[in-house]
Design a protein around this motif. Structure first.
Motif, PDB file in Angstrom:
ATOM      1  N   ILE A  23      -0.287  -7.020  -3.648  1.00  0.00           N
ATOM      2  CA  ILE A  23       0.439  -8.668  -5.133  1.00  0.00           C
ATOM      3  C   ILE A  23       0.156  -9.591  -5.169  1.00  0.00           C
ATOM      4  CG2 ILE A  23       0.779  -8.609  -6.912  1.00  0.00           C
ATOM      5  CD1 ILE A  23       1.986  -5.509  -6.929  1.00  0.00           C
ATOM      6  N   ILE A  99      11.243  -4.763  -2.202  1.00  0.00           N
ATOM      7  CA  ILE A  99      11.185  -3.224  -0.856  1.00  0.00           C
ATOM      8  C   ILE A  99      11.629  -1.296  -1.735  1.00  0.00           C
ATOM      9  CG2 ILE A  99      10.847  -4.749   1.183  1.00  0.00           C
ATOM     10  CD1 ILE A  99      13.547  -3.545   1.112  1.00  0.00           C
ATOM     11  N   THR A 147       7.551 -10.668  -9.788  1.00  0.00           N
ATOM     12  CA  THR A 147       7.156  -9.171  -9.933  1.00  0.00           C
ATOM     13  C   THR A 147       9.000  -7.632 -10.469  1.00  0.00           C
ATOM     14  OG1 THR A 147       5.588  -9.674  -8.925  1.00  0.00           O
ATOM     15  CG2 THR A 147       5.127  -7.793  -9.069  1.00  0.00           C
ATOM     16  N   SER A 149       8.833  -3.798 -12.455  1.00  0.00           N
ATOM     17  CA  SER A 149       7.687  -2.901 -12.139  1.00  0.00           C
ATOM     18  C   SER A 149       8.069  -2.579 -13.544  1.00  0.00           C
ATOM     19  CB  SER A 149       8.538  -1.761 -10.969  1.00  0.00           C
ATOM     20  OG  SER A 149       7.692  -1.559 -10.810  1.00  0.00           O
ATOM     21  N   PRO A 194       4.315  -4.017 -13.010  1.00  0.00           N
ATOM     22  CA  PRO A 194       2.985  -3.298 -12.776  1.00  0.00           C
ATOM     23  C   PRO A 194       3.199  -1.728 -12.690  1.00  0.00           C
ATOM     24  CG  PRO A 194       3.443  -4.838 -11.041  1.00  0.00           C
ATOM     25  CD  PRO A 194       4.296  -5.189 -11.503  1.00  0.00           C
TER      26      PRO A 194
HETATM   27  N1  LIG Z   1       2.122  -0.967  -5.514  1.00  0.00           N
HETATM   28  C1  LIG Z   1       2.987  -0.858  -6.216  1.00  0.00           C
HETATM   29  O1  LIG Z   1       2.311  -0.090  -6.923  1.00  0.00           O
HETATM   30  C2  LIG Z   1       3.737  -1.759  -7.479  1.00  0.00           C
HETATM   31  C3  LIG Z   1       4.534  -1.701  -8.166  1.00  0.00           C
HETATM   32  C4  LIG Z   1       4.697  -1.960  -9.523  1.00  0.00           C
HETATM   33  C5  LIG Z   1       5.713  -2.993  -8.582  1.00  0.00           C
HETATM   34  N2  LIG Z   1       5.458  -3.745  -7.397  1.00  0.00           N
HETATM   35  C6  LIG Z   1       6.228  -4.520  -6.877  1.00  0.00           C
HETATM   36  O2  LIG Z   1       5.340  -5.074  -5.883  1.00  0.00           O
HETATM   37  C7  LIG Z   1       5.746  -6.367  -5.310  1.00  0.00           C
HETATM   38  C8  LIG Z   1       4.614  -6.908  -4.635  1.00  0.00           C
HETATM   39  O3  LIG Z   1       4.586  -5.731  -4.096  1.00  0.00           O
HETATM   40  P1  LIG Z   1       3.341  -4.727  -2.973  1.00  0.00           P
HETATM   41  O4  LIG Z   1       2.631  -3.492  -3.847  1.00  0.00           O
HETATM   42  O5  LIG Z   1       2.160  -6.139  -2.885  1.00  0.00           O
HETATM   43  O6  LIG Z   1       3.312  -5.051  -1.705  1.00  0.00           O
HETATM   44  P2  LIG Z   1       3.624  -4.974   0.126  1.00  0.00           P
HETATM   45  O7  LIG Z   1       4.700  -3.554   0.826  1.00  0.00           O
HETATM   46  O8  LIG Z   1       2.177  -4.847  -0.117  1.00  0.00           O
HETATM   47  O9  LIG Z   1       4.283  -6.689  -0.026  1.00  0.00           O
HETATM   48  C9  LIG Z   1       5.174  -7.026  -0.330  1.00  0.00           C
HETATM   49  C10 LIG Z   1       5.340  -8.375   0.561  1.00  0.00           C
HETATM   50  O10 LIG Z   1       6.445  -9.002   0.002  1.00  0.00           O
HETATM   51  C11 LIG Z   1       7.200  -8.540   1.935  1.00  0.00           C
HETATM   52  N3  LIG Z   1       8.158  -8.896   2.092  1.00  0.00           N
HETATM   53  C12 LIG Z   1       9.032  -7.957   2.468  1.00  0.00           C
HETATM   54  N4  LIG Z   1      10.648  -8.262   2.283  1.00  0.00           N
HETATM   55  C13 LIG Z   1      10.459  -9.816   2.157  1.00  0.00           C
HETATM   56  C14 LIG Z   1      11.110 -10.047   2.516  1.00  0.00           C
HETATM   57  N5  LIG Z   1      12.671 -10.140   2.102  1.00  0.00           N
HETATM   58  N6  LIG Z   1      11.629 -11.904   2.429  1.00  0.00           N
HETATM   59  C15 LIG Z   1      10.213 -12.136   2.183  1.00  0.00           C
HETATM   60  N7  LIG Z   1       9.042 -11.424   2.004  1.00  0.00           N
HETATM   61  C16 LIG Z   1       9.979  -9.729   2.274  1.00  0.00           C
HETATM   62  C17 LIG Z   1       6.326  -8.351   2.975  1.00  0.00           C
HETATM   63  O11 LIG Z   1       6.329  -8.866   4.272  1.00  0.00           O
HETATM   64  C18 LIG Z   1       5.026  -8.223   2.158  1.00  0.00           C
HETATM   65  O12 LIG Z   1       3.949  -9.159   2.811  1.00  0.00           O
HETATM   66  C19 LIG Z   1       6.966  -6.248  -5.334  1.00  0.00           C
HETATM   67  O13 LIG Z   1       8.040  -6.536  -5.905  1.00  0.00           O
HETATM   68  C20 LIG Z   1       7.081  -4.705  -5.776  1.00  0.00           C
HETATM   69  O14 LIG Z   1       8.413  -3.620  -6.345  1.00  0.00           O
HETATM   70  C21 LIG Z   1       4.587  -2.802  -6.634  1.00  0.00           C
END
Ligand SMILES: NC(=O)c1ccc[n+]([C@@H]2O[C@H](COP(=O)([O-])OP(=O)(O)OC[C@H]3O[C@@H](n4cnc5c(N)ncnc54)[C@H](O)[C@@H]3O)[C@@H](O)[C@H]2O)c1
Length: 257
Positions: A23, A99, A147, A149, A194
């Motif tokens: 995202i 995470i 972000t 959820s 999301p």
């Molecule tokens: N994918 C989904 O279904 C979904 C749904 C709702 C909310 N979200 C939220 O959206 C956000 C992004 O999710 P995504 O699906 O793109 O995840 P993703 O795992 O694809 O990307 C997450 C990014 O965060 C980085 N990251 C992780 N820990 C970190 C830290 N300690 N410091 C700095 N960077 C760090 C990772 O290296 C990665 O590049 C998150 O907060 C997630 O909880 C995701």
């Protein structure tokens, strides 16, 4: 009324945590396309560097990588120091790194429990605080977007991510608290919640996609990062100047059933 100007990010600068992939990456690219200068803040320094270079090449914009572990306030402090050297001022901050571990509540260790809190909640707070301090210092005001959820409102099944859900509920309410405290500095604090978005975060759970789809209104689909661009652009742009303490749930209708 110049609507294109209202949604433009021309002349705006800021950072996106977790911007190396998923995202965050999509939002970084969209912001750069709309004219913003963007810092990709991520714990994965190499991927952040690659992503920044790719987005800069694709958009012609100024996109830099800043390695940072958002779970570590000292690392956030170093990141914002470097950010200020590179960009001087800040108009938006997207607190997006997140995470989960998937440990069942009966089994989860203190370290695993804390790791999720540290990234999703503590990380969100200290990156928001770092951005707000810079906005106050330069008297610019600005927009802080986190972000959260849909997990702030529902419990995801059949996964076991109770502590993840708790952190996301906390992000929503913390955003409201910060919105109240920082309104006098012309800082708006909003969040986006999301539903399931197909990124690397949930790649290991792909067998569950049909189960999740079945819990949505008939004919609905799961999301892609691109489905969130409009919401993030809205909050980062002047189109949302009257939005403060707001949460936008964008989930394809998942939480209405
Ligand atoms: N994918 C989904 O279904 C979904 C749904 C709702 C909310 N979200 C939220 O959206 C956000 C992004 O999710 P995504 O699906 O793109 O995840 P993703 O795992 O694809 O990307 C997450 C990014 O965060 C980085 N990251 C992780 N820990 C970190 C830290 N300690 N410091 C700095 N960077 C760090 C990772 O290296 C990665 O590049 C998150 O907060 C997630 O909880 C995701």
């Amino acid at each position: 009324m110049d609507v294109k100007k209202l949604f433009s990010l021309e002349g705006k600068k800021g950072f996106i945590t977790g911007g190396a992939q998923g995202i965050g990456r999509t939002i970084a690219q969209a912001f750069a396309e709309l004219g913003a200068e963007v810092a990709i803040v991520d714990i994965n320094a190499q991927k952040a560097q690659e992503t920044a270079a790719q987005i800069a090449a694709a958009t012609g914009g100024r996109v830099l990588a800043l390695p940072c572990d958002v779970a570590d306030p000292a690392s956030v402090g170093q990141m914002i120091e470097q950010y200020e050297k590179d960009f001087t001022t800040i108009n938006f901050a997207v607190n997006n790194a997140g995470i989960f571990t998937g440990d069942a509540a009966l089994d989860i260790s203190p370290a695993a429990f804390k790791s999720v809190i540290d990234v999703n909640l503590t990380g969100m707070f200290f990156t928001a605080q770092a951005a707000a301090r810079l906005m106050v210092k330069h008297k610019t005001g600005g927009s802080i977007i986190s972000t959260a959820s849909m997990s702030a409102h529902i419990i995801n099944v059949p996964q076991t991510i109770a502590n993840y859900c708790a952190t996301k509920a906390a992000v929503v309410h913390l955003s409201k608290g910060l919105a109240v405290e920082w309104a006098k500095y012309n800082i708006r604090v909003n969040c986006i919640s999301p539903g399931y978005i197909q990124t690397e975060l949930i790649a290991s759970l792909k067998d569950l996609l049909p189960i999740w789809s079945a819990k949505m209104p008939e004919g609905s689909r799961l999301g892609y990062p691109e489905d969130l661009i409009g919401a993030f652009v809205y909050f980062a742009s002047d189109a949302s100047l009257f939005a403060n303490g707001t949460e936008l749930v964008i989930d394809g209708g998942y939480t209405i059933l």
